[in-house]
Design an enzyme around this catalytic site. Structure first.
Site, PDB file in Angstrom:
ATOM      1  N   HIS A 133       0.834  -1.189   0.000  1.00  0.00           N
ATOM      2  CA  HIS A 133       0.000   0.000   0.000  1.00  0.00           C
ATOM      3  C   HIS A 133       0.875   1.247   0.000  1.00  0.00           C
ATOM      4  O   HIS A 133       2.059   1.210   0.359  1.00  0.00           O
ATOM      5  CB  HIS A 133      -0.938  -0.012   1.200  1.00  0.00           C
ATOM      6  CG  HIS A 133      -2.018  -1.052   1.081  1.00  0.00           C
ATOM      7  ND1 HIS A 133      -3.112  -1.100   1.923  1.00  0.00           N
ATOM      8  CD2 HIS A 133      -2.170  -2.081   0.214  1.00  0.00           C
ATOM      9  CE1 HIS A 133      -3.891  -2.111   1.572  1.00  0.00           C
ATOM     10  NE2 HIS A 133      -3.332  -2.724   0.544  1.00  0.00           N
ATOM     11  N   GLU A 187       0.839   3.802   1.946  1.00  0.00           N
ATOM     12  CA  GLU A 187       1.331   4.127   3.284  1.00  0.00           C
ATOM     13  C   GLU A 187       2.526   3.245   3.660  1.00  0.00           C
ATOM     14  O   GLU A 187       3.497   3.725   4.256  1.00  0.00           O
ATOM     15  CB  GLU A 187       0.209   3.944   4.321  1.00  0.00           C
ATOM     16  CG  GLU A 187      -1.025   4.793   4.057  1.00  0.00           C
ATOM     17  CD  GLU A 187      -2.084   4.058   3.240  1.00  0.00           C
ATOM     18  OE1 GLU A 187      -3.273   4.247   3.546  1.00  0.00           O
ATOM     19  OE2 GLU A 187      -1.719   3.307   2.310  1.00  0.00           O
ATOM     20  N   CYS A 214      -6.278   1.588   5.423  1.00  0.00           N
ATOM     21  CA  CYS A 214      -6.956   0.352   5.788  1.00  0.00           C
ATOM     22  C   CYS A 214      -6.446  -0.110   7.151  1.00  0.00           C
ATOM     23  O   CYS A 214      -5.530   0.489   7.733  1.00  0.00           O
ATOM     24  CB  CYS A 214      -6.713  -0.720   4.735  1.00  0.00           C
ATOM     25  SG  CYS A 214      -5.003  -1.309   4.676  1.00  0.00           S
TER      26      CYS A 214
END
Length: 348
Positions: free
Chosen positions: A263, A265, A290
């Site tokens: 992801h 992040e 998430c």
């Protein structure tokens, strides 16, 4: 602040200028009649009906200039004032205006049938014979797309594009009030907007088949790292078949344990490393993290998470961040790009 208005015949340029003058305290800047190139022939009612309202809106204006250069010089010395003009016609002049940090180019458009109706109504008020729809369309096409004098090169470069479908002046005014066209953040974004735009730019490098996500880590208003989602180094890109889960059509938030994509992040956190993430570090992401990313964000000591778009597990992520003492907030920047003006006719 100087707002330049451009657009097609009877799109609403002068109505928007009038709103800014009456409701927002702007002052109108004009060129002497006939200075602007490419205007319609003075003998034609199209020219009369399109340009007459401009002169009527501020008949005693002392802000009339010989040319666009002198207009720009005037505003440059008084950039903290509120100014509006519809007198930007040439590409070379536009380039000069766009170099100024106080200038905002706004285009206004409307359906051709509505623009024709506005012109017909205006012609009737001026006791002129209105054009047929066919003749208006031909004139409008030339006004916008003619190789030498067309205005489309202006509208294509506008930072804000207004689609004026309002059927009444009051409806237009209500819609303009709602979008706060004179918001100075449109000129120079504040820090939240700046870093969120960097996150959105990073997302354009994403190769994930599910969605594009970008992330930026910031400390003391300095970028520490950026990240976007996609498969790890040396693996086939997701959009080339590298992640079976993303390419199988799984629904959002499902099958995450089999996903090979990192992801945004995660990539930003890995790029920064624990030693560079200290108290006060802010994570900007264009999508709410998430659960998997949330627990990692809490672990490395991020102080605040700022996101723009929601995800399907926002409440769960928010609960974890709250328990970990990490601030979470959603940021919505002022709307730019194409904005539909659909105001009501009342003041409620």
């Amino acid at each position: 602040m100087l707002i330049g208005l451009c657009g097609g015949i009877c799109s609403g340029k002068h109505a928007v200028a009038e709103y800014l003058i009456r409701e927002e305290g702007f002052q109108l800047l004009e060129l002497k009649s006939g200075v602007a190139t490419g205007t319609l022939d003075e003998s034609e009612y199209l020219y009369q009906s399109e340009l007459s309202p401009r002169k009527e809106s501020n008949p005693s204006s002392e802000f009339v200039f010989e040319n666009a250069e002198s207009l720009l010089e005037f505003v440059t010395r008084r950039w903290q004032g509120l100014w509006v003009t519809t007198e930007i016609w040439e590409s070379a002049i536009l380039d000069r205006f766009l170099q100024r940090p106080f200038f905002l180019l706004v285009s206004i458009d409307a359906p051709v049938s509505l623009r024709w109706k506005r012109l017909v109504d205006r012609c009737h008020k001026m006791q002129l014979n209105p054009p047929t729809l066919e003749k208006f369309v031909l004139r409008s096409d030339k006004h916008l797309y003619d190789k030498n004098v067309g205005r489309v090169y202006l509208t294509d470069r506008a930072q804000v594009r207004l689609f004026n479908s309002s059927s009444s002046l009051q409806g237009l005014y209500n819609a303009l009030k709602a979008i706060n066209l004179a918001d100075e953040q449109r000129l120079r974004p504040h820090w939240d907007q700046y870093f969120m735009e960097l996150a959105s730019l990073a997302a354009q490098r994403s190769n994930c088949m599910k969605r594009r996500v970008g992330c930026v880590l910031v400390r003391e208003r300095r970028v520490i790292s950026t990240g976007y989602n996609g498969t790890p180094r040396h693996l086939t890109n997701c959009n080339e078949g590298g992640c079976p889960r993303c390419n199988s059509g799984e629904g959002g938030g499902r099958g995450l344990s089999t996903c090979l994509c990192l992801h945004a992040e995660e990539n930003a956190l890995l790029e920064a490393g624990r030693e560079r993430i200290r108290e006060g570090t802010i994570l900007y992401c264009d999508t709410c993290p998430c659960l998997t990313c949330t627990v990692k964000i809490a672990q490395v000591g991020i102080s605040e998470v700022v996101y723009s778009q929601g995800y399907n597990m926002d409440n769960d992520s928010a609960a974890i961040l709250r328990e970990a003492g990490v601030r979470l907030r959603q940021f919505s920047p002022p709307r730019n790009g194409l904005i539909y003006l659909e105001g009501s006719d009342n003041n409620t």
